[in-house]
Design a protein around this motif. Structure first.
Motif: not given
Length: 203
Positions: A21-23, A27-32, A77-84, A101-111
């Protein structure tokens, strides 16, 4: 009230899902991003995602919505999708993350989840377009959020009582239904507003 222990099995399926999913999102963000840079370099350049008047990304990239924070959203997008991707690789390597960690990760994904719904509304109701690469980002962000939200509670990474954990295990098993509903809402709203089925039938 007891806190159910976390699962001791390595979460291979979840890790692979996060990486894929992250990849795809990256890739879509990089293309944009590359298409956006090309339009800045040459005003007459036609982005590869400009398929028709309706199916296009040019208006999205050139609008204020496409640079909400003063720079292109594609950089986010290019920066954030590195996380997953990193989370998935770490889990495959045997990493165990703490509750914070999971709480912070979930907050980032919620954003990110909230952001793509806002972008969808702006694209459909204001710009009147369906951006192909944007839709790829939406399609991966939706399951990425729901699975990553339910799973840490369901498997005990975030400790809960046995009854609460059972609720999240049930929700996790129904994630595909929730994701499908989200997809159907997007398709339905886009059809009402833009009649995309007629556009695609002519392509």
């Amino acid at each position: 009230m007891t806190s159910a222990p976390r699962s001791t099995r390595r979460p291979t399926a979840f890790a692979v899902f996060s990486i894929l999913a992250g990849s795809i999102g990256w890739f879509a963000s990089f293309e944009l991003l590359t298409e956006y840079i090309k339009t800045l370099a040459a005003s007459d350049y036609v982005p590869n995602c400009n398929v028709s008047i309706l199916v296009t990304c040019g208006p999205n990239m050139g609008s204020w919505q496409g640079s909400l924070f003063g720079f292109s959203n594609t950089i986010i997008g290019v920066s954030a999708f590195v996380a997953p991707i990193a989370v998935g690789v770490a889990l495959l390597a045997g990493a165990r993350f703490s509750r914070w960690f999971w709480t912070l990760y979930q907050l980032g994904l919620l954003g990110g989840f909230v952001f793509i719904w806002w972008l969808f509304s702006q694209s459909v109701f204001v710009l009147g377009t369906l951006c192909p690469w944007c839709m790829v980002v939406w399609s991966v962000m939706i399951p990425l959020w729901w699975v990553s939200f339910f799973r840490p509670y369901a498997n005990g990474d975030i400790p809960l009582s046995d009854s609460a954990r059972a609720v999240f295990q049930t929700l996790l098993s129904w994630t595909w239904v929730i994701v499908l509903i989200c997809y159907l809402v997007i398709a339905f709203v886009a059809q009402l507003q833009l009649d995309w089925l007629s556009e695609f039938s002519r392509m």
